[in-house]
Design a protein around this motif. Structure first.
Motif, PDB file in Angstrom:
ATOM      1  N   LEU A   8       0.836  -1.206   0.000  1.00 18.22           N
ATOM      2  CA  LEU A   8       0.000   0.000   0.000  1.00 18.22           C
ATOM      3  C   LEU A   8       0.864   1.246   0.000  1.00 18.22           C
ATOM      4  O   LEU A   8       0.574   2.232  -0.679  1.00 18.22           O
ATOM      5  N   GLY A   9       1.927   1.211   0.779  1.00 24.17           N
ATOM      6  CA  GLY A   9       2.804   2.371   0.861  1.00 24.17           C
ATOM      7  C   GLY A   9       3.560   2.650  -0.418  1.00 24.17           C
ATOM      8  O   GLY A   9       4.006   3.774  -0.656  1.00 24.17           O
ATOM      9  N   GLU A  10       3.698   1.640  -1.278  1.00 16.40           N
ATOM     10  CA  GLU A  10       4.420   1.821  -2.535  1.00 16.40           C
ATOM     11  C   GLU A  10       3.498   2.179  -3.688  1.00 16.40           C
ATOM     12  O   GLU A  10       3.942   2.385  -4.816  1.00 16.40           O
ATOM     13  N   SER A  11       2.172   2.256  -3.434  1.00 17.26           N
ATOM     14  CA  SER A  11       1.221   2.528  -4.514  1.00 17.26           C
ATOM     15  C   SER A  11       1.496   3.864  -5.163  1.00 17.26           C
ATOM     16  O   SER A  11       1.842   4.843  -4.497  1.00 17.26           O
ATOM     17  N   ASP A  12       1.352   3.887  -6.471  1.00 22.43           N
ATOM     18  CA  ASP A  12       1.475   5.149  -7.201  1.00 22.43           C
ATOM     19  C   ASP A  12       0.214   5.951  -6.998  1.00 22.43           C
ATOM     20  O   ASP A  12      -0.892   5.439  -7.146  1.00 22.43           O
ATOM     21  N   ILE A  13       0.387   7.216  -6.694  1.00 22.80           N
ATOM     22  CA  ILE A  13      -0.769   8.064  -6.443  1.00 22.80           C
ATOM     23  C   ILE A  13      -0.949   9.045  -7.581  1.00 22.80           C
ATOM     24  O   ILE A  13      -0.072   9.833  -7.893  1.00 22.80           O
ATOM     25  N   SER A  14      -2.109   8.986  -8.174  1.00 20.41           N
ATOM     26  CA  SER A  14      -2.437   9.954  -9.227  1.00 20.41           C
ATOM     27  C   SER A  14      -3.054  11.162  -8.540  1.00 20.41           C
ATOM     28  O   SER A  14      -4.246  11.229  -8.327  1.00 20.41           O
ATOM     29  N   TYR A  57     -16.274   9.011  -0.482  1.00 21.06           N
ATOM     30  CA  TYR A  57     -16.840   7.829  -1.127  1.00 21.06           C
ATOM     31  C   TYR A  57     -15.983   6.598  -0.811  1.00 21.06           C
ATOM     32  O   TYR A  57     -16.508   5.507  -0.551  1.00 21.06           O
ATOM     33  N   GLN A  58     -14.677   6.790  -0.801  1.00 22.99           N
ATOM     34  CA  GLN A  58     -13.774   5.680  -0.482  1.00 22.99           C
ATOM     35  C   GLN A  58     -14.006   5.199   0.952  1.00 22.99           C
ATOM     36  O   GLN A  58     -14.006   3.991   1.218  1.00 22.99           O
ATOM     37  N   PHE A  59     -14.229   6.138   1.869  1.00 24.66           N
ATOM     38  CA  PHE A  59     -14.489   5.746   3.252  1.00 24.66           C
ATOM     39  C   PHE A  59     -15.812   4.996   3.383  1.00 24.66           C
ATOM     40  O   PHE A  59     -15.936   4.083   4.206  1.00 24.66           O
ATOM     41  N   LEU A  79      -6.592   0.416   4.007  1.00 27.82           N
ATOM     42  CA  LEU A  79      -6.635   1.280   2.822  1.00 27.82           C
ATOM     43  C   LEU A  79      -5.453   2.226   2.820  1.00 27.82           C
ATOM     44  O   LEU A  79      -4.899   2.559   3.867  1.00 27.82           O
ATOM     45  N   GLU A  80      -5.066   2.608   1.632  1.00 24.06           N
ATOM     46  CA  GLU A  80      -4.117   3.701   1.441  1.00 24.06           C
ATOM     47  C   GLU A  80      -4.910   4.801   0.765  1.00 24.06           C
ATOM     48  O   GLU A  80      -5.472   4.603  -0.310  1.00 24.06           O
ATOM     49  N   LEU A  81      -5.027   5.938   1.445  1.00 22.65           N
ATOM     50  CA  LEU A  81      -5.914   6.993   0.976  1.00 22.65           C
ATOM     51  C   LEU A  81      -5.696   7.331  -0.486  1.00 22.65           C
ATOM     52  O   LEU A  81      -4.575   7.553  -0.936  1.00 22.65           O
ATOM     53  N   GLU A 274       6.428   9.117   4.746  1.00 19.09           N
ATOM     54  CA  GLU A 274       6.376  10.575   4.671  1.00 19.09           C
ATOM     55  C   GLU A 274       5.122  11.151   4.036  1.00 19.09           C
ATOM     56  O   GLU A 274       4.569  12.121   4.513  1.00 19.09           O
ATOM     57  N   ASP A 275       4.650  10.585   2.919  1.00 22.94           N
ATOM     58  CA  ASP A 275       3.557  11.259   2.220  1.00 22.94           C
ATOM     59  C   ASP A 275       2.339  10.367   1.997  1.00 22.94           C
ATOM     60  O   ASP A 275       1.423  10.748   1.263  1.00 22.94           O
ATOM     61  N   LYS A 276       2.309   9.196   2.610  1.00 24.39           N
ATOM     62  CA  LYS A 276       1.187   8.296   2.388  1.00 24.39           C
ATOM     63  C   LYS A 276       0.511   7.989   3.721  1.00 24.39           C
ATOM     64  O   LYS A 276       1.178   7.703   4.713  1.00 24.39           O
ATOM     65  N   LEU A 277      -0.803   8.048   3.714  1.00 22.12           N
ATOM     66  CA  LEU A 277      -1.563   7.744   4.919  1.00 22.12           C
ATOM     67  C   LEU A 277      -2.244   6.401   4.754  1.00 22.12           C
ATOM     68  O   LEU A 277      -2.994   6.186   3.799  1.00 22.12           O
ATOM     69  N   VAL A 278      -1.983   5.503   5.683  1.00 20.84           N
ATOM     70  CA  VAL A 278      -2.498   4.143   5.610  1.00 20.84           C
ATOM     71  C   VAL A 278      -3.339   3.868   6.851  1.00 20.84           C
ATOM     72  O   VAL A 278      -2.956   4.214   7.967  1.00 20.84           O
ATOM     73  N   LEU A 279      -4.477   3.234   6.635  1.00 23.50           N
ATOM     74  CA  LEU A 279      -5.373   2.859   7.722  1.00 23.50           C
ATOM     75  C   LEU A 279      -5.517   1.350   7.731  1.00 23.50           C
ATOM     76  O   LEU A 279      -5.761   0.733   6.686  1.00 23.50           O
TER      77      LEU A 279
END
Length: 535
Positions: A8-14, A57-59, A79-81, A274-279
Motif C-alpha cells: 500500500l505504501g508503494e502505490s502510485d498516487i495519481s 466515497y472511499q471511506f 486502505l491507502e488513501l 512521509e507522504d502516504k496515509l495508511v489505515l
C-alpha cells in the motif's frame, strides 16, 4: 500483513488538486475540518466537490467492507488513501479500487483501460501499464498463487462503465466473479499488448510476472457499481442501516454517527513513508470502533428513555395538580396557567433538562448528586408536586412563567421578572438548620462574585420541623463565606452577606386557599401582595 502495508505504501498516487490539501489536513490532525467541509456540502452540490467527495466515497466503501468484517467475512480491512482498499481472510486477499465521478456513465477507454502512450517520431513506441485494471492485476505479482495466496480484484465505481471500441467489459459488471474468461476476451487482449511495459521500461508479461495466465487473473476481476454521487444519501443510509444491524437490536445509528466514525477513521490513519496515509483495522481496532459506536448508540437510547421518562413524570405530576384543583371556582382560568407552565417544562426537558438534574438540585443543590437514586418514582412525584404548586402561585402573582435560571449551576434557582428564588427540599422530620447549612455551603459554588454577595432568597420546602415558621435573615460570618482562590482585593470580611430563608409550609396553606377565591383578579392581588412581602 506487513507485506500488504508495504505494498500500500508503494502505490502510485495519481494526485489531484484536492489530494495534497486533504493529506496535509490529516497529517496535521485536522480531520475535523475535513468532516466539517463534508457536512456542509449540500446534496445537490456534492458532484461539484469531486476531490473531497472522492475520499468520502472511499471511506463509505471501506465501511461497507468493515461491516462484512464484523460479520466474520474478513480478518482485516486496510486502505491507502486515494488508492487501494485491501481486505483479507487467511491467505485470501481482495484488492479494491474505488473511483467516483459526477458523471453517471463513462466509456471503458476513458476509465479502466486508459493508459499512457510513449511515442517517438510520431510512432507508438510503448504503452505503460498504468490503467486502473493494470494497477489491480499487478498486485498478484506480490501475492502469488504458487506461494499459497488467493487474490481477487474489484473495481468499485459510482458510474456505469460502458462499452467502447474494441473493449466490451459487460461480463465483468457483476456481483460475482465471471470465472470463465476466454482468450478472445477484449480485456485479455488489452492486458497482453505487445508494447506493454512499466514506467521503468521493463516489458510486462503478467503470466510471467504473476505466475498465472491472464485469463485466470481476470476470472477474479469484477466491476461493481455503487450509488451515483447525486444519490449518495441512499448509499449513506445503506451503510448506516448495515452498521446498525451489525451492532445489534436497538443500535439506531444516524448520519452524525457516520460522520463521527469517518472522522475517527481519519485520525487513525498512520503516516507511511512521509507522504502516504495508511489505515489498518484488525480485530482489535475493529472491536474498539464497534464499541465506540455501541457507546454512542446506547447513550442516545438512554437519553431517549430518559426524555420519555422525564416527560411521563411531568405529565403525571400535572395531571395530579389539575385533578386537585378541578373543583375550584377558578379552575378554567388557573388551568390556562398550568398548561402554560407545563409547556415550558416540557420544552426545558426537550432541550436537555432531566428529572434527574431537577431532583438532585432541588434536594442537594448538585446536579450530580446521588439523591435522585434514593428517591422512588412516587417520592419524586411528591417532590415535584410541592415544587410546581409553589411555582404556580408565583406564576399567578406575576402573570409570567418562572424559568430555570442559567446563572446558577448548583442550587435550583427560578427566575421570574428579574427576581431570583432558590428552592431546597428537606425530608420529613429534618430541622430547618439543615437547610440553612446547606444553603451556606452552596454559596461557595457560585462562580460570579455578585451572586455570592447577593444570594437568592431561598424557599425551604418539605415536611421538616417548623416548616411554617417566619422567614429568617441570617448574616453570614467570615468562615461561612471563605472561598479558595478568591482575589485578595475582594475581602468578603468587610461585606455583609445575608441569607434569606423562607420556610415553605405557608405555601401549602396558600395552595389550599385557592379554593376560597371566585374572582381571578382578587386572587392575583392577594398573591402579588404575598410574594411582594417575601421577595
Amino acid at each position: 500483513m506487513q507485506k500488504v502495508m508495504e505494498l500500500l505504501g508503494e502505490s502510485d498516487i495519481s494526485q489531484d488538486s484536492g489530494y495534497e490539501e486533504f493529506i496535509e489536513n490529516l497529517k496535521d490532525g485536522k480531520s475535523e475540518e475535513v468532516i466539517e467541509a463534508l457536512i456542509n456540502v449540500e446534496p445537490d452540490e456534492i458532484g461539484g466537490r469531486i476531490a473531497l467527495t472522492g475520499f468520502y466515497y472511499q471511506f463509505l466503501v471501506f465501511l461497507e467492507y468493515w461491516v462484512e468484517m464484523l460479520q466474520g467475512k474478513w480478518d482485516f480491512v486496510a486502505l491507502e488513501l486515494h488508492e487501494d482498499i485491501v481486505v483479507g481472510k487467511g491467505n485470501k486477499l481482495r484488492f479494491i479500487q474505488v473511483k467516483s465521478s459526477k458523471e453517471t456513465e463513462q466509456l471503458a477507454s476513458e476509465t479502466l483501460s486508459k493508459r499512457t502512450s510513449v511515442k517517438e517520431d510520431g510512432k507508438l513506441k510503448a504503452i505503460i501499464n498504468d490503467s486502473w485494471v493494470d494497477k489491480l492485476i499487478k498486485k498478484a505479482n506480490y501475492f502469488k498463487k504458487s506461494e499459497g495466496f488467493e487474490t481477487e480484484f474489484q473495481l468499485i465505481t459510482s458510474f456505469i462503465i460502458l462499452k467502447s471500441r474494441n473493449l466490451d467489459v459487460k461480463k465483468y459488471r457483476t456481483k460475482d466473479f465471471y470465472e470463465e474468461i476466454g482468450d478472445d476476451d477484449d480485456l485479455v487482449k488489452f492486458m497482453t499488448h505487445d508494447l506493454l511495459q512499466d514506467k521503468n521500461k521493463k516489458k510486462i508479461c503478467y503470466e510471467e510476472d504473476c505466475g498465472e495466465h491472464i485469463t485466470e487473473l481476470l476470472s477474479r476481476f469484477c466491476i461493481t457499481k455503487r450509488a451515483d454521487l447525486d444519490s449518495m444519501k441512499y448509499y449513506e443510509s445503506h451503510i448506516i442501516q448495515s452498521l446498525s444491524e451489525g451492532l445489534g437490536e436497538g443500535a439506531n445509528l444516524t448520519k452524525e454517527d457516520l460522520m463521527m466514525l469517518i472522522g475517527r477513521l481519519m485520525k487513525m490513519c498512520n503516516l507511511y513513508k512521509e507522504d502516504k496515509l495508511v489505515l489498518y483495522l484488525s480485530e482489535t481496532e475493529s472491536n474498539e470502533l464497534s464499541q465506540y459506536l455501541e457507546d454512542r448508540a446506547t447513550e442516545r437510547a438512554e437519553k431517549r428513555v430518559q426524555l420519555k421518562g422525564s416527560l411521563t413524570i411531568i405529565e403525571d405530576v400535572f395531571t395530579n395538580l389539575t385533578q386537585q384543583l378541578s373543583n375550584m371556582d377558578l379552575y378554567q382560568e388557573i388551568n390556562e396557567y398550568i398548561i402554560f407552565y407545563k409547556k415550558y417544562l416540557e420544552e426545558w426537558i426537550s432541550e436537555g433538562g432531566t428529572i434527574r438534574e431537577l431532583i438532585n438540585r432541588y434536594l442537594d443543590g448538585d446536579q450530580y448528586s446521588l439523591k435522585y437514586k434514593l428517591e422512588n418514582i412516587h417520592q419524586q412525584k411528591e417532590r415535584l408536586f410541592e415544587l410546581f404548586s409553589v411555582n404556580l402561585l408565583l406564576i399567578l402573582a406575576y402573570d409570567d412563567v418562572s424559568k430555570f435560571s442559567n446563572h446558577y449551576k448548583s442550587l435550583l434557582v427560578k427566575e421570574i421578572q428579574n427576581i431570583f428564588i432558590g428552592f431546597l427540599s428537606l425530608n420529613r422530620g429534618e430541622k430547618i438548620d439543615m437547610g440553612i447549612e446547606k444553603a451556606k455551603k452552596l454559596l461557595k459554588n457560585y462562580e460570579e462574585i455578585q451572586l455570592l454577595l447577593n444570594p437568592p432568597k431561598t424557599i425551604l420546602q418539605g415536611k421538616f420541623q417548623n416548616n411554617r415558621s417566619q422567614p429568617l435573615l441570617i448574616e453570614l460570618q467570615d468562615q461561612d463565606i471563605k472561598i479558595d482562590h478568591l482575589p485578595e482585593e475582594l475581602n468578603l470580611g468587610e461585606v455583609n452577606v445575608v441569607l434569606h430563608i423562607i420556610p415553605g409550609g405557608m405555601f401549602e396553606t396558600e395552595f389550599d386557599n385557592l379554593f376560597n377565591f371566585n374572582d381571578i383578579n382578587d386572587l392575583k392581588e392577594h398573591l402579588t401582595a404575598l410574594w411582594g412581602g417575601l421577595l
